[in-house]
Design an enzyme around this catalytic site. Structure first.
Site, PDB file in Angstrom:
ATOM      1  N   TYR A 163       0.694  -1.207  -0.114  1.00  0.00           N
ATOM      2  CA  TYR A 163       0.077   0.200   0.199  1.00  0.00           C
ATOM      3  C   TYR A 163       0.658   1.171  -0.046  1.00  0.00           C
ATOM      4  CZ  TYR A 163      -4.466  -2.062   0.679  1.00  0.00           C
ATOM      5  OH  TYR A 163      -6.070  -2.522   0.641  1.00  0.00           O
ATOM      6  N   ASP A 194     -12.259  -9.025   4.238  1.00  0.00           N
ATOM      7  CA  ASP A 194     -13.672  -9.125   3.200  1.00  0.00           C
ATOM      8  C   ASP A 194     -14.284 -10.402   3.281  1.00  0.00           C
ATOM      9  OD1 ASP A 194     -13.472  -6.389   2.948  1.00  0.00           O
ATOM     10  OD2 ASP A 194     -14.131  -6.390   0.794  1.00  0.00           O
ATOM     11  N   LYS A 245       3.212 -15.187   1.701  1.00  0.00           N
ATOM     12  CA  LYS A 245       3.527 -15.933   0.741  1.00  0.00           C
ATOM     13  C   LYS A 245       4.957 -16.422   0.853  1.00  0.00           C
ATOM     14  CE  LYS A 245       1.384 -17.257  -2.733  1.00  0.00           C
ATOM     15  NZ  LYS A 245       0.986 -18.251  -3.195  1.00  0.00           N
ATOM     16  N   ASP A 249      -6.324  -6.877   3.680  1.00  0.00           N
ATOM     17  CA  ASP A 249      -7.530  -6.509   2.934  1.00  0.00           C
ATOM     18  C   ASP A 249      -8.361  -7.525   2.404  1.00  0.00           C
ATOM     19  OD1 ASP A 249      -8.995  -4.163   2.137  1.00  0.00           O
ATOM     20  OD2 ASP A 249      -8.207  -4.691   0.034  1.00  0.00           O
ATOM     21  N   ASP A 271      -2.856 -18.005   0.295  1.00  0.00           N
ATOM     22  CA  ASP A 271      -3.954 -18.595  -0.499  1.00  0.00           C
ATOM     23  C   ASP A 271      -4.542 -19.893   0.227  1.00  0.00           C
ATOM     24  OD1 ASP A 271      -1.291 -20.004  -0.641  1.00  0.00           O
ATOM     25  OD2 ASP A 271      -1.703 -20.341  -2.840  1.00  0.00           O
TER      26      ASP A 271
HETATM   27  C1  IPM Z   1     -10.609  -1.325   3.862  1.00  0.00           C
HETATM   28  C2  IPM Z   1     -10.757  -0.625   2.344  1.00  0.00           C
HETATM   29  C3  IPM Z   1      -9.407   0.193   2.245  1.00  0.00           C
HETATM   30  C4  IPM Z   1      -8.705  -0.408   1.834  1.00  0.00           C
HETATM   31  C5  IPM Z   1      -9.988   1.182   0.990  1.00  0.00           C
HETATM   32  C6  IPM Z   1     -11.237   1.917   1.257  1.00  0.00           C
HETATM   33  C7  IPM Z   1      -8.596   2.267   0.678  1.00  0.00           C
HETATM   34  O1  IPM Z   1     -10.901  -1.596   1.287  1.00  0.00           O
HETATM   35  O2  IPM Z   1     -10.360  -0.652   4.786  1.00  0.00           O
HETATM   36  O3  IPM Z   1     -10.400  -2.623   3.776  1.00  0.00           O
HETATM   37  O4  IPM Z   1      -7.943  -1.109   1.031  1.00  0.00           O
HETATM   38  O5  IPM Z   1      -7.605  -0.694   3.209  1.00  0.00           O
HETATM   39 MG    MG Z   2     -10.987  -3.637   2.054  1.00  0.00          MG
END
Ligand code: IPM
Ligand code: MG
Length: 368
Positions: free
Chosen positions: A142, A253, A192, A249, A225
């Protein structure tokens, strides 16, 4: 002692709507528990760009550095898609994370009993699930340099750099081990190492910190993975997962969706202790700005309210009050109060964002 201070950055889309419900909880603490938070407000994301031409002003950045905790709603929306990368709403959030040095991002994925049927996985795979992903938040691909879109010969090349120092890995590893000690004492580290040097270093450093400082915690390593696969297959094998910024990230999710309710999950981003002993901290729901439902009173405020509960726990050490808010959320869910995202195939009449907030306040009233 001074009142605990909070900066509210509601942001874009459904951010202001869900934050309005958190303000009800803050007001409840003042009237019913005699706990007063000094609350200030500011802009972040697209709304800040609209007002000031930047997703985060220096003044708001300075305010964020000065308070005990920042509560953030959400940033972004289609209106801002065409903006230059440097002023996109997300840059405001990334600046907060970077300049406050919030290296440890706690993302719990917890399956509420009342919602176990909502997961796309079988109920017995997710019922009772309670894991935390600790995502490194201020380094890795990032932020690594070089980055950019360059021209090489007659074509363009996009470059980002995965870069981790030992100390960056060590500090996030420590925060994962500390957290595990307060839970089920198990950490799984994901990288990884089979293809990335940064992954080899990650694995080495996590193992070293473990052996020297946390030998009592059970540690395992997985390639990220395979970790994703195991998260789907049998997520209850995990307690705390520690991983880098990008894998975190993705995996967070995925873990969130296992619970069937992205609208429910909070997060805490923590940094080093300040002079008053509290960690630098920002709390935000895992969900985004949901522009498709913004302004319609449909959003689920629970993730934002549970983020405030995390602030009570991690910034203000008000463990009983944090548990009280969490119990109030569990209670309204068990009572069948549902925002539109929680309706499920059985259908029914959903409550509005504001009605959900009111129901949680009513449950809080019943708790004292
Ligand atoms: C998160 C989001 C952020 C990220 C974005 C909005 C920059 O996806 O907080 O998970 O990628 O970190
Ligand atoms: Mg995210």
């Amino acid at each position: 002692m001074a009142n605990p201070s909070i900066l509210i950055l509601a942001g874009d889309g459904i951010g202001p709507e869900v934050m309005a419900e958190v303000k009800k909880i803050i007001a409840w603490f003042k009237t019913k528990r005699a706990i007063t938070f000094d609350v200030s407000e500011g802009l972040v994301g697209g709304c800040s760009y609209d007002a000031h031409g930047t997703p985060l002003t220096d003044a708001t950045m300075a305010q964020a550095q000065a308070v005990d905790a920042v509560l953030l709603g959400a940033v972004g929306g289609p209106k801002y898609d065409k903006l230059d990368f440097s002023v996109k709403p997300e840059r405001g959030l990334l600046r907060l994370r970077k300049e406050m040095d919030l290296f440890s991002n706690l993302r719990p994925a917890q399956c509420f009993d009342a919602l176990a049927d909502f997961s796309s996985l079988k109920k017995d795979v997710v019922a009772g699930l309670d894991i935390v992903i600790v995502r490194e938040l201020t380094s890795g691909v990032y932020f690594g340099e070089p980055r950019g879109i360059f021209t090489e010969g007659n074509e363009r090349v996009g470059i980002n750099t995965q870069r981790y120092t030992e100390s960056e890995i060590a500090r996030v590893a420590r925060s994962a081990f500390e957290l595990a000690r307060k839970r089920n004492n198990k950490v799984c580290s994901m990288e990884k190492a089979n293809v990335m040097e940064s992954g080899i270093l990650w694995r080495d450093v996590v193992q070293e910190i473990h052996d020297k400082e946390y030998p009592d915690v059970e540690l395992s390593h997985m390639y990220a993975d395979a970790g994703a696969m195991q998260l789907c297959r049998w997520p209850k094998q995990f307690d705390v997962i520690v991983t880098d910024n990008l894998f975190g990230d993705l995996l967070s999710d995925m873990a969130a969706m296992l619970t069937g309710s992205l609208g429910m999950l909070p997060s805490a981003s923590l940094g080093l202790p300040m002079a008053n002993g509290r960690p630098k901290a920002l709390y935000e729901p895992v969900h985004g700005s949901a522009p498709d439902i913004a302004g319609q009173g449909k959003a689920n405020p629970i993730a934002c309210i549970l983020s405030f509960a995390m602030a009570l726990r991690y910034s203000f050490s008000m463990l009983d009050e944090a548990a009280r808010v969490e119990a109030a959320v569990e209670k309204v869910l068990a009572d069948g109060v549902r925002t539109a995202d929680l309706m499920g195939p059985a259908g029914g009449v959903p409550v509005s964002t504001s009605q959900m907030g009111d129901a949680i306040v009513a449950a809080l009233n019943a708790s004292i």
